[in-house]
Motif scaffolding. Sequence first.
Motif, PDB file in Angstrom:
ATOM      1  N   MET A 271       0.850  -1.217   0.108  1.00  0.00           N
ATOM      2  CA  MET A 271       0.027   0.042   0.200  1.00  0.00           C
ATOM      3  C   MET A 271       0.993   1.116   0.111  1.00  0.00           C
ATOM      4  SD  MET A 271      -3.097  -1.083   2.536  1.00  0.00           S
ATOM      5  CE  MET A 271      -4.159   0.144   1.872  1.00  0.00           C
ATOM      6  N   ILE A 272       0.390   2.251  -0.573  1.00  0.00           N
ATOM      7  CA  ILE A 272       1.239   3.613  -0.837  1.00  0.00           C
ATOM      8  C   ILE A 272       0.400   4.541  -0.147  1.00  0.00           C
ATOM      9  CG2 ILE A 272       0.624   3.761  -3.226  1.00  0.00           C
ATOM     10  CD1 ILE A 272       3.180   5.141  -3.682  1.00  0.00           C
ATOM     11  N   ASN A 273       0.916   5.442   0.473  1.00  0.00           N
ATOM     12  CA  ASN A 273       0.110   6.565   1.106  1.00  0.00           C
ATOM     13  C   ASN A 273       0.252   7.828   0.428  1.00  0.00           C
ATOM     14  OD1 ASN A 273       2.695   7.533   1.873  1.00  0.00           O
ATOM     15  ND2 ASN A 273       2.637   6.482   3.768  1.00  0.00           N
ATOM     16  N   ASP A 274      -0.362   8.896   0.535  1.00  0.00           N
ATOM     17  CA  ASP A 274      -0.263  10.335  -0.112  1.00  0.00           C
ATOM     18  C   ASP A 274       1.221  10.708   0.176  1.00  0.00           C
ATOM     19  OD1 ASP A 274      -2.740   9.846  -0.963  1.00  0.00           O
ATOM     20  OD2 ASP A 274      -3.612  11.698   0.279  1.00  0.00           O
ATOM     21  N   GLU A 275       1.695  10.804   1.221  1.00  0.00           N
ATOM     22  CA  GLU A 275       3.140  11.305   1.425  1.00  0.00           C
ATOM     23  C   GLU A 275       4.058  10.909   0.357  1.00  0.00           C
ATOM     24  OE1 GLU A 275       6.581  11.920   4.847  1.00  0.00           O
ATOM     25  OE2 GLU A 275       4.576  10.804   5.327  1.00  0.00           O
ATOM     26  N   ALA A 276       3.922   9.374   0.122  1.00  0.00           N
ATOM     27  CA  ALA A 276       5.075   8.925  -0.670  1.00  0.00           C
ATOM     28  C   ALA A 276       4.414   9.427  -2.051  1.00  0.00           C
ATOM     29  CB  ALA A 276       4.773   7.215  -0.631  1.00  0.00           C
ATOM     30  N   VAL A 277       3.551   9.407  -2.459  1.00  0.00           N
ATOM     31  CA  VAL A 277       3.034   9.838  -3.786  1.00  0.00           C
ATOM     32  C   VAL A 277       3.702  11.343  -4.242  1.00  0.00           C
ATOM     33  CG1 VAL A 277       0.968  10.570  -5.288  1.00  0.00           C
ATOM     34  CG2 VAL A 277       0.904   8.541  -4.062  1.00  0.00           C
ATOM     35  N   VAL A 278       3.392  12.220  -3.187  1.00  0.00           N
ATOM     36  CA  VAL A 278       3.970  13.437  -3.333  1.00  0.00           C
ATOM     37  C   VAL A 278       5.283  13.572  -3.351  1.00  0.00           C
ATOM     38  CG1 VAL A 278       4.171  15.715  -2.179  1.00  0.00           C
ATOM     39  CG2 VAL A 278       1.942  14.734  -2.078  1.00  0.00           C
ATOM     40  N   GLN A 279       6.310  12.686  -2.836  1.00  0.00           N
ATOM     41  CA  GLN A 279       7.635  12.891  -2.735  1.00  0.00           C
ATOM     42  C   GLN A 279       8.105  12.118  -4.036  1.00  0.00           C
ATOM     43  OE1 GLN A 279       9.845  11.251   0.621  1.00  0.00           O
ATOM     44  NE2 GLN A 279       8.285  11.955   2.214  1.00  0.00           N
ATOM     45  N   ILE A 280       7.491  10.961  -4.551  1.00  0.00           N
ATOM     46  CA  ILE A 280       7.979  10.483  -5.907  1.00  0.00           C
ATOM     47  C   ILE A 280       7.557  11.543  -7.040  1.00  0.00           C
ATOM     48  CG2 ILE A 280       7.238   8.561  -7.282  1.00  0.00           C
ATOM     49  CD1 ILE A 280       6.641   6.787  -4.821  1.00  0.00           C
ATOM     50  N   ASN A 281       6.256  12.315  -6.983  1.00  0.00           N
ATOM     51  CA  ASN A 281       5.712  13.122  -7.889  1.00  0.00           C
ATOM     52  C   ASN A 281       6.135  12.370  -9.343  1.00  0.00           C
ATOM     53  OD1 ASN A 281       4.740  15.333  -9.271  1.00  0.00           O
ATOM     54  ND2 ASN A 281       6.841  16.314  -9.194  1.00  0.00           N
ATOM     55  N   PRO A 282       5.226  11.345  -9.636  1.00  0.00           N
ATOM     56  CA  PRO A 282       5.414  10.662 -10.868  1.00  0.00           C
ATOM     57  C   PRO A 282       5.167  11.677 -12.054  1.00  0.00           C
ATOM     58  CG  PRO A 282       3.487   9.904  -9.817  1.00  0.00           C
ATOM     59  CD  PRO A 282       4.183  10.917  -8.799  1.00  0.00           C
ATOM     60  N   GLU A 283       5.793  11.250 -13.141  1.00  0.00           N
ATOM     61  CA  GLU A 283       5.345  12.069 -14.394  1.00  0.00           C
ATOM     62  C   GLU A 283       4.396  11.265 -15.226  1.00  0.00           C
ATOM     63  OE1 GLU A 283       9.035  13.796 -16.519  1.00  0.00           O
ATOM     64  OE2 GLU A 283       9.949  12.660 -14.831  1.00  0.00           O
ATOM     65  N   TRP A 284       3.941  10.095 -14.898  1.00  0.00           N
ATOM     66  CA  TRP A 284       3.253   9.271 -15.498  1.00  0.00           C
ATOM     67  C   TRP A 284       2.961   8.236 -14.292  1.00  0.00           C
ATOM     68  CZ3 TRP A 284       1.706   9.231 -20.581  1.00  0.00           C
ATOM     69  CH2 TRP A 284       2.567   9.975 -21.563  1.00  0.00           C
ATOM     70  N   ILE A 285       1.360   7.917 -14.420  1.00  0.00           N
ATOM     71  CA  ILE A 285       1.011   6.852 -13.649  1.00  0.00           C
ATOM     72  C   ILE A 285       0.279   5.901 -14.507  1.00  0.00           C
ATOM     73  CG2 ILE A 285      -0.980   6.494 -12.123  1.00  0.00           C
ATOM     74  CD1 ILE A 285      -0.529   9.284 -11.049  1.00  0.00           C
ATOM     75  N   VAL A 286       0.287   4.554 -14.231  1.00  0.00           N
ATOM     76  CA  VAL A 286       0.039   3.420 -14.756  1.00  0.00           C
ATOM     77  C   VAL A 286      -0.939   2.450 -13.946  1.00  0.00           C
ATOM     78  CG1 VAL A 286       0.846   1.319 -15.765  1.00  0.00           C
ATOM     79  CG2 VAL A 286       2.193   3.174 -15.974  1.00  0.00           C
ATOM     80  N   VAL A 287      -2.163   2.636 -14.506  1.00  0.00           N
ATOM     81  CA  VAL A 287      -3.160   1.729 -13.815  1.00  0.00           C
ATOM     82  C   VAL A 287      -3.848   0.579 -14.638  1.00  0.00           C
ATOM     83  CG1 VAL A 287      -3.793   3.996 -12.408  1.00  0.00           C
ATOM     84  CG2 VAL A 287      -4.753   3.475 -14.489  1.00  0.00           C
ATOM     85  N   PRO A 288      -4.371  -0.259 -14.133  1.00  0.00           N
ATOM     86  CA  PRO A 288      -5.300  -1.384 -14.982  1.00  0.00           C
ATOM     87  C   PRO A 288      -6.564  -0.725 -15.122  1.00  0.00           C
ATOM     88  CG  PRO A 288      -5.203  -1.916 -12.550  1.00  0.00           C
ATOM     89  CD  PRO A 288      -4.363  -0.868 -12.693  1.00  0.00           C
ATOM     90  N   VAL A 289      -7.002  -1.130 -16.292  1.00  0.00           N
ATOM     91  CA  VAL A 289      -8.380  -0.407 -16.644  1.00  0.00           C
ATOM     92  C   VAL A 289      -9.418  -1.044 -15.557  1.00  0.00           C
ATOM     93  CG1 VAL A 289     -10.266  -0.988 -18.217  1.00  0.00           C
ATOM     94  CG2 VAL A 289      -8.001  -0.710 -19.213  1.00  0.00           C
ATOM     95  N   GLY A 290      -9.972  -0.131 -15.150  1.00  0.00           N
ATOM     96  CA  GLY A 290     -11.282  -0.342 -14.136  1.00  0.00           C
ATOM     97  C   GLY A 290     -10.790  -0.040 -12.669  1.00  0.00           C
ATOM     98  N   SER A 291      -9.391   0.463 -12.655  1.00  0.00           N
ATOM     99  CA  SER A 291      -8.930   1.055 -11.350  1.00  0.00           C
ATOM    100  C   SER A 291      -8.653   2.552 -11.535  1.00  0.00           C
ATOM    101  CB  SER A 291      -7.621   0.361 -10.823  1.00  0.00           C
ATOM    102  OG  SER A 291      -6.958   0.928  -9.803  1.00  0.00           O
ATOM    103  N   SER A 292      -9.174   3.559 -10.872  1.00  0.00           N
ATOM    104  CA  SER A 292      -8.953   4.780 -11.206  1.00  0.00           C
ATOM    105  C   SER A 292      -7.772   5.323 -10.095  1.00  0.00           C
ATOM    106  CB  SER A 292     -10.247   5.491 -10.638  1.00  0.00           C
ATOM    107  OG  SER A 292     -10.709   5.221  -9.557  1.00  0.00           O
ATOM    108  N   VAL A 293      -7.477   6.371 -10.522  1.00  0.00           N
ATOM    109  CA  VAL A 293      -6.356   7.307  -9.874  1.00  0.00           C
ATOM    110  C   VAL A 293      -7.024   7.980  -8.751  1.00  0.00           C
ATOM    111  CG1 VAL A 293      -4.631   9.121  -9.923  1.00  0.00           C
ATOM    112  CG2 VAL A 293      -5.102   7.618 -11.971  1.00  0.00           C
ATOM    113  N   PRO A 294      -6.649   7.478  -7.393  1.00  0.00           N
ATOM    114  CA  PRO A 294      -7.351   8.509  -6.396  1.00  0.00           C
ATOM    115  C   PRO A 294      -7.429   9.756  -6.424  1.00  0.00           C
ATOM    116  CG  PRO A 294      -5.570   6.732  -5.587  1.00  0.00           C
ATOM    117  CD  PRO A 294      -5.400   6.793  -7.150  1.00  0.00           C
ATOM    118  N   GLU A 295      -8.779  10.412  -6.010  1.00  0.00           N
ATOM    119  CA  GLU A 295      -8.972  11.816  -6.225  1.00  0.00           C
ATOM    120  C   GLU A 295      -8.678  12.472  -4.845  1.00  0.00           C
ATOM    121  OE1 GLU A 295     -12.737  12.206  -7.662  1.00  0.00           O
ATOM    122  OE2 GLU A 295     -12.633  11.390  -9.411  1.00  0.00           O
ATOM    123  N   THR A 296      -7.236  12.624  -4.873  1.00  0.00           N
ATOM    124  CA  THR A 296      -6.669  12.868  -3.470  1.00  0.00           C
ATOM    125  C   THR A 296      -5.951  14.287  -4.027  1.00  0.00           C
ATOM    126  OG1 THR A 296      -4.825  11.936  -3.202  1.00  0.00           O
ATOM    127  CG2 THR A 296      -6.859  11.075  -2.338  1.00  0.00           C
TER     128      THR A 296
END
Length: 407
Positions: A271-296
């Motif tokens: 599991m990944i938390n929001d703090e990690a997402v901010v620190q990584i700051n990805p230029e691209w996000i890869v998701v499987p079809v049917g799984s949305s990007v969290p709206e945070t």
Amino acid sequence: MQRSAVVLSMLLVVAAVGVAVVPAAGATAAQSPGSAGHAADDAAVPASDVEDLDDAPPYDHQSDSGADSDSETCTFPYNTTDATGAEVNLTSDPDRIVTLNPSAAQTMWEIGAREEVVGVSQYASYLEGADERTNVSGAGGPSVEAVLNATPDLVLVPNSSYGAASERVEQIRAQGVPVYVFGQPESLEFVADKTERIGRLTGNCEAGTERADEIRQSVSDMEQALEGTEKPVGLNVFYGYTSGANTFIGDLMTTGGLQNGAAENFTGFQMINDEAVVQINPEWIVVPVGSSVPETAAYESTDAVREDNVIRVETNLLQQPAPRSVQAAETILESVHPEAYEEYRRLQSEESTVTTTGGGERTAETRTTAETVTEPSPSTTTDSPGFGPAAALVAFVVGTLFATRRD
């Protein structure tokens, strides 16, 4: 209201089974056998969406490094050792195969041996003709009774299924049925090796080797097309989880021209938390079809979301360590590096699979390349990786709630 119920249920199950939560970026995630640190073959979030990422097993496993030395002869009797260290003795060429996960089933389809498959898991239903086979899935894992009633000559078992239901697998083995348990997938090379191994086990050595060589050639062509190209940071996200170092999806991402932003801080699937997402700051996000990007706020602050750089890949391609997974890397490559993708297509055209026949003639078969993936309707069921025993329980609860919402 329903989303809150999903989150609450996950928290309750996590509290009950002790699934580790990913630390913020900069911390190293400790791994232990059977934890959520590696994703696996037979669980789901929802059930169909995390079906095929193998969990670190509760046993010392060997790597699946292709077929054994005598695979060139492809003769029987054939004796080998699986990832659990158990001996697997095949007295004759098996022609009744049961697969306990969709990646093994897909591999059998890809090497032209689908007619030998008599039993599949419920998540292999996307394969043409799979509905004509016995469904060997049961509550919380494979049904021992259904497997035995299919009278198999060989049962192919994913790492995660063994980790979550080893007693059931051993019950099958105790009846004298040959069972082969695979190790943990961490790369496309593993997929190639697994394809060869399945070919050897099932007496389809030539087809297994040819398909494995196609996978390796595709990876080589992508690497060549990307030479000298800078790889932006990417992040895989699915239902709150990410793919860290030593993961199959992580390798798909790097093969397709991304840096795996989670790999420096996390090992396995966690599991990944929001703090990690901010620190990584990805230029691209890869998701499987049917799984949305969290709206945070954390995700919305990333370059990926601000630039609408979200790659949605068909779940059966992204999350199953099987031959078609090459198409997931192709989809990523086409989205992130369109020029390199065109070069890759050129290389694929020039280096299409060539088979030498007994008469010395050469015939070419066109390689599979990325296809446009459209998001399915909410009722569409797809397959993908699962987790170890603890995370599988979380996945099951979430899957049930999602399924209820769709009904």
